[in-house]
Design a protein around this motif. Structure first.
Motif, short mmCIF file in Angstrom:
data_model
loop_
_atom_site.label_atom_id
_atom_site.label_comp_id
_atom_site.label_asym_id
_atom_site.label_seq_id
_atom_site.Cartn_x
_atom_site.Cartn_y
_atom_site.Cartn_z
N ASP A 54 0.85 -1.20 0.00
CA ASP A 54 0.00 0.00 0.00
C ASP A 54 0.89 1.25 0.00
OD1 ASP A 54 -2.39 1.65 0.30
OD2 ASP A 54 -3.34 -0.14 1.11
N PHE A 55 0.37 2.39 0.47
CA PHE A 55 1.12 3.65 0.42
C PHE A 55 1.74 3.82 -0.98
CE2 PHE A 55 1.93 3.52 5.34
CZ PHE A 55 0.68 3.99 5.56
N THR A 84 7.08 -0.66 5.00
CA THR A 84 6.34 -0.06 3.89
C THR A 84 7.08 1.19 3.44
OG1 THR A 84 5.06 0.96 5.68
CG2 THR A 84 4.06 -0.90 4.56
N VAL A 88 6.57 2.15 8.82
CA VAL A 88 5.78 2.36 10.04
C VAL A 88 6.75 2.38 11.22
CG1 VAL A 88 3.85 1.55 11.42
CG2 VAL A 88 3.88 1.10 8.97
N TYR A 94 1.76 4.84 11.80
CA TYR A 94 0.97 3.70 12.32
C TYR A 94 -0.53 4.02 12.27
CZ TYR A 94 -0.12 -0.45 15.08
OH TYR A 94 -0.61 -1.67 15.47
N ARG A 97 -1.92 4.25 8.72
CA ARG A 97 -2.11 2.93 8.12
C ARG A 97 -3.34 2.22 8.70
NH1 ARG A 97 0.71 0.08 4.44
NH2 ARG A 97 0.48 -2.16 4.55
N ARG A 100 -6.42 3.60 7.14
CA ARG A 100 -6.57 3.04 5.80
C ARG A 100 -7.12 1.61 5.88
NH1 ARG A 100 -2.80 4.28 0.79
NH2 ARG A 100 -2.82 6.26 1.89
#
Ligand code: NCD
Ligand code: ZN
Ligand code: ZN
Ligand code: ZN
Length: 387
Positions: A54-55, A84, A88, A94, A97, A100
């Protein structure tokens, strides 16, 4: 709600009625009547080692696609890893995420906090801030080499400063031989205290960990493949066939089976990026192996459900038992299939398990709710709970 069927309960299969209230099992009996489920009903899996990217790496996986892949593979809860982009390593990322995940995850979701040399002095503080809002399973996976490298000295300091579970990627940074590198790193860490060791790939390291109070994790890829089977890279590297056979013989000593689901595009694989997707096929492959008698059912279910819950503190997960969440996977043992990468739900669309046999779940229940049936997902993204 009462579900009747053939449940795997207390280490064996019994025909019983499981009563569920608010997602939790409240009674297990032989006499009550309810809706009958065909097939055999196993505890849903927990995968304590996934990289859902992700990200800035959404092009190869997102929490949404990774968790969907988990759902199809009979996994009800994942522990995502912090390497990531961005990583994190503080409470800000944190929380971002987790927000999300709240909107996009299909299965229950939890996240480890990353440790790097730079945040080591603040790690206890960061843990405290996170724990005000969320259940933090562990600090880790801690890398001893690479971009997120932590020195042994730093790791030792952090080990002394907190009682939090720490998971380690045990590869000594200065050792060339990858078998020795793992054994060395494990020996060094065991002297510092108790750890959970990620993706152990040698029988010797498993032995050492088993004799200690620390815990170990093995992956399907290190058990099934040797370095002669594929050119694709992974860390720790696949070993020789002899070493693989020794690892398989030592399977009993491992505490946890986890996929280390680490998706990269085929292009990136050609460039040598390490890691394999695996969250969707782990339980199906091992169900097939259990069915064929290649691995013990009890041993496997302990490693795929019970032990991860115990080690990481997921008190309502891991077993079909009164007081636990009604998280089940229903298998039709006759439904053997050849794995095809393009049919899986990870974004990357390939798998090193291509052509291997597996039994995929026919139905999945999370907290009593049917979330998958005959290949159809019955809930929306965001259904999964963040812990
Ligand atoms: C993982 C990744 O790509 O994030 N790669 C891997 O080869 N296992 C990182 C890791 O688990 O070490
Ligand atoms: Zn690792
Ligand atoms: Zn042990
Ligand atoms: Zn990993």
């Amino acid at each position: 709600m009462i579900i009747c069927g053939e449940f795997f309960y207390k280490g064996r299969f019994i025909d019983c009625a499981v009563e569920i209230k608010d997602g939790v099992i409240v009674d297990i009996s032989k006499t009550k009547k309810g809706r009958r489920v065909r097939g055999i009903i196993m505890p849903a899996g927990i995968d304590v080692h996934v990289h859902f990217r992700d990200f800035k790496e959404s092009y190869k996986e997102t929490i949404e696609t990774g968790s969907l892949s988990a759902l199809y593979g009979g996994i009800c809860l994942v522990v995502d890893q912090p390497n990531t982009n961005p990583p994190v390593i503080d409470e800000k990322v944190y929380f971002e995420r987790m927000k999300r995940a709240e909107k996009t995850t299909y299965v229950d979701y939890s996240l480890n906090l990353g440790l790097v040399n730079d945040n080591a002095d603040k790690i206890v503080e960061i843990v405290k801030k996170i724990e005000k809002k969320y259940f933090l399973p562990a600090i880790g996976e801690v890398f001893l080499k690479g971009d997120m490298r932590v020195s042994y000295e730093t790791l030792e300091k952090v080990r002394r400063s907190t009682s939090k579970l720490i998971t380690v990627h045990a590869e000594d940074p200065n050792e060339e031989d990858d078998v020795v590198a793992e054994v060395k790193a494990v020996e060094r860490c065991l002297k510092m205290g108790v750890f959970h060791f990620c993706h152990i790939s040698t029988a010797r390291a498993l032995d050492l960990i088993h004799e200690s109070n620390s815990t170990s994790e093995v992956t399907p890829h290190h058990l099934i493949f040797s370095k002669h089977n594929t050119d694709f890279k992974v860390n720790p590297p696949l070993k020789s066939s002899e070493e693989r056979v020794k690892l398989v013989k030592n399977f009993k000593k491992a505490d946890v089976l986890a996929s280390d689901h680490a998706p990269h595009t085929l292009e990136e694989k050609k460039e040598g990026k390490p890691g394999f997707p695996g969250v969707e096929v782990m339980y199906p492959i091992f169900f097939y192996l259990m069915k064929r008698g290649y691995v013990s059912i009890n041993e496997t279910i302990k490693k795929i459900a019970m032990n991860p819950a115990k080690i990481f503190g997921f008190s309502r997960y891991g077993e079909i038992e009164v007081g636990k969440y009604a998280n089940f996977v229903v298998f039709d043992p006759k439904d053997e299939k050849f794995i095809k990468g393009e049919e899986l739900h990870s974004k990357v669309g390939w798998t090193i398990y291509e052509g291997l046999k597996a039994v995929f779940p026919k139905e999945v229940y999370i907290r009593g709710e049917k979330v998958l049936e005959d290949g159809d997902v019955l809930v929306e993204k965001g259904f999964g709970e963040v812990l």
